[in-house]
Design a protein around this motif. Structure first.
Motif, PDB file in Angstrom:
ATOM      1  N   VAL A   1      33.351  -2.054 -12.329  1.00 28.13           N
ATOM      2  CA  VAL A   1      32.301  -3.056 -12.544  1.00 28.13           C
ATOM      3  C   VAL A   1      31.125  -2.508 -13.359  1.00 28.13           C
ATOM      4  O   VAL A   1      30.681  -3.181 -14.298  1.00 28.13           O
ATOM      5  CB  VAL A   1      31.845  -3.657 -11.197  1.00 28.13           C
ATOM      6  N   PRO A   2      30.584  -1.320 -13.086  1.00 26.48           N
ATOM      7  CA  PRO A   2      29.475  -0.838 -13.930  1.00 26.48           C
ATOM      8  C   PRO A   2      29.860  -0.688 -15.402  1.00 26.48           C
ATOM      9  O   PRO A   2      29.070  -1.009 -16.291  1.00 26.48           O
ATOM     10  CB  PRO A   2      29.112   0.515 -13.324  1.00 26.48           C
TER      11      PRO A   2
ATOM     12  N   MET B   1      28.240  -2.666 -18.582  1.00 29.46           N
ATOM     13  CA  MET B   1      27.661  -1.964 -19.727  1.00 29.46           C
ATOM     14  C   MET B   1      28.250  -2.457 -21.047  1.00 29.46           C
ATOM     15  O   MET B   1      27.558  -2.523 -22.057  1.00 29.46           O
ATOM     16  CB  MET B   1      27.871  -0.460 -19.594  1.00 29.46           C
ATOM     17  N   THR B   2      29.528  -2.804 -21.045  1.00 35.52           N
ATOM     18  CA  THR B   2      30.162  -3.223 -22.299  1.00 35.52           C
ATOM     19  C   THR B   2      29.854  -4.672 -22.644  1.00 35.52           C
ATOM     20  O   THR B   2      29.612  -4.984 -23.798  1.00 35.52           O
ATOM     21  CB  THR B   2      31.683  -3.015 -22.229  1.00 35.52           C
ATOM     22  N   SER B   3      29.922  -5.558 -21.656  1.00 33.00           N
ATOM     23  CA  SER B   3      29.621  -6.963 -21.932  1.00 33.00           C
ATOM     24  C   SER B   3      28.862  -7.536 -20.747  1.00 33.00           C
ATOM     25  O   SER B   3      29.378  -7.628 -19.645  1.00 33.00           O
ATOM     26  CB  SER B   3      30.898  -7.755 -22.177  1.00 33.00           C
ATOM     27  N   TYR B   4      27.656  -7.906 -20.993  1.00 33.16           N
ATOM     28  CA  TYR B   4      26.784  -8.414 -19.939  1.00 33.16           C
ATOM     29  C   TYR B   4      26.906  -9.936 -19.897  1.00 33.16           C
ATOM     30  O   TYR B   4      26.133 -10.666 -20.508  1.00 33.16           O
ATOM     31  CB  TYR B   4      25.337  -7.992 -20.216  1.00 33.16           C
ATOM     32  N   SER B   5      27.927 -10.421 -19.183  1.00 34.45           N
ATOM     33  CA  SER B   5      28.111 -11.865 -19.110  1.00 34.45           C
ATOM     34  C   SER B   5      27.878 -12.345 -17.681  1.00 34.45           C
ATOM     35  O   SER B   5      28.007 -11.595 -16.710  1.00 34.45           O
ATOM     36  CB  SER B   5      29.515 -12.259 -19.570  1.00 34.45           C
TER      37      SER B   5
ATOM     38  N   ILE C   1      31.000 -12.079 -15.180  1.00 32.94           N
ATOM     39  CA  ILE C   1      31.227 -10.800 -14.494  1.00 32.94           C
ATOM     40  C   ILE C   1      30.265 -10.665 -13.312  1.00 32.94           C
ATOM     41  O   ILE C   1      30.664 -10.254 -12.217  1.00 32.94           O
ATOM     42  CB  ILE C   1      31.066  -9.629 -15.476  1.00 32.94           C
ATOM     43  N   ILE C   2      29.017 -11.012 -13.525  1.00 29.13           N
ATOM     44  CA  ILE C   2      28.025 -10.892 -12.459  1.00 29.13           C
ATOM     45  C   ILE C   2      28.360 -11.829 -11.304  1.00 29.13           C
ATOM     46  O   ILE C   2      28.275 -11.453 -10.132  1.00 29.13           O
ATOM     47  CB  ILE C   2      26.612 -11.165 -13.005  1.00 29.13           C
ATOM     48  N   LEU C   3      28.789 -13.068 -11.609  1.00 31.12           N
ATOM     49  CA  LEU C   3      29.150 -14.028 -10.563  1.00 31.12           C
ATOM     50  C   LEU C   3      30.369 -13.551  -9.772  1.00 31.12           C
ATOM     51  O   LEU C   3      30.377 -13.601  -8.535  1.00 31.12           O
ATOM     52  CB  LEU C   3      29.416 -15.403 -11.181  1.00 31.12           C
ATOM     53  N   THR C   4      31.375 -13.065 -10.471  1.00 29.03           N
ATOM     54  CA  THR C   4      32.579 -12.559  -9.791  1.00 29.03           C
ATOM     55  C   THR C   4      32.249 -11.360  -8.909  1.00 29.03           C
ATOM     56  O   THR C   4      32.701 -11.277  -7.762  1.00 29.03           O
ATOM     57  CB  THR C   4      33.637 -12.166 -10.833  1.00 29.03           C
ATOM     58  N   TYR C   5      31.452 -10.438  -9.431  1.00 27.40           N
ATOM     59  CA  TYR C   5      31.044  -9.249  -8.680  1.00 27.40           C
ATOM     60  C   TYR C   5      30.237  -9.644  -7.446  1.00 27.40           C
ATOM     61  O   TYR C   5      30.463  -9.120  -6.357  1.00 27.40           O
ATOM     62  CB  TYR C   5      30.234  -8.344  -9.611  1.00 27.40           C
TER      63      TYR C   5
END
Length: 117
Positions: free
Chosen positions: A77-78, A82-86, A89-93
């Protein structure tokens, strides 16, 4: 001799050398009588094999395996952040962390994490 034939011979010789070394080492260690006797946590393995085991230990082992898998799923996840701040990804995490916390609270209330017994 072409390169394919050379690689084929090398690919045959390396496993044969490893098998030969393993057989030499296994023959050497099988001669020792002390090494061939089983030692399993101090109990005699020649008695009944169907002795009861602690269900708490089994549950603890299962919880340990589940948390190990969760850690493996959380490790990338980190790098993904770092590669794509979408926001996907944040919602899934965030949802995954919420599920983990709810599971931890459930195991705590159930008493699976109480090791004092």
């Amino acid at each position: 001799m072409n390169q394919a034939t050379t690689m084929f011979i090398i690919c045959l010789l390396i496993p044969l050398a490893v098998l030969l070394a393993a057989s030499v080492l296994a023959a050497r260690s099988s001669e020792d009588r002390e090494k061939s006797t089983p030692f399993e946590c101090g109990f005699d393995p020649k008695n009944t094999a169907r002795i009861p085991f602690s269900m708490r230990f089994f549950l603890l082992a299962i919880i340990f395996i589940v948390f190990d898998i969760e850690i493996v799923l959380l490790m990338p996840v980190p790098t993904m952040l770092m590669t794509s701040y979408s926001s996907h990804i944040i919602l899934t995490y965030t949802l995954f962390i919420i599920v983990l916390i709810v599971g931890l609270i459930h195991e705590w209330n159930e008493g699976s994490l109480d090791w004092s017994m």
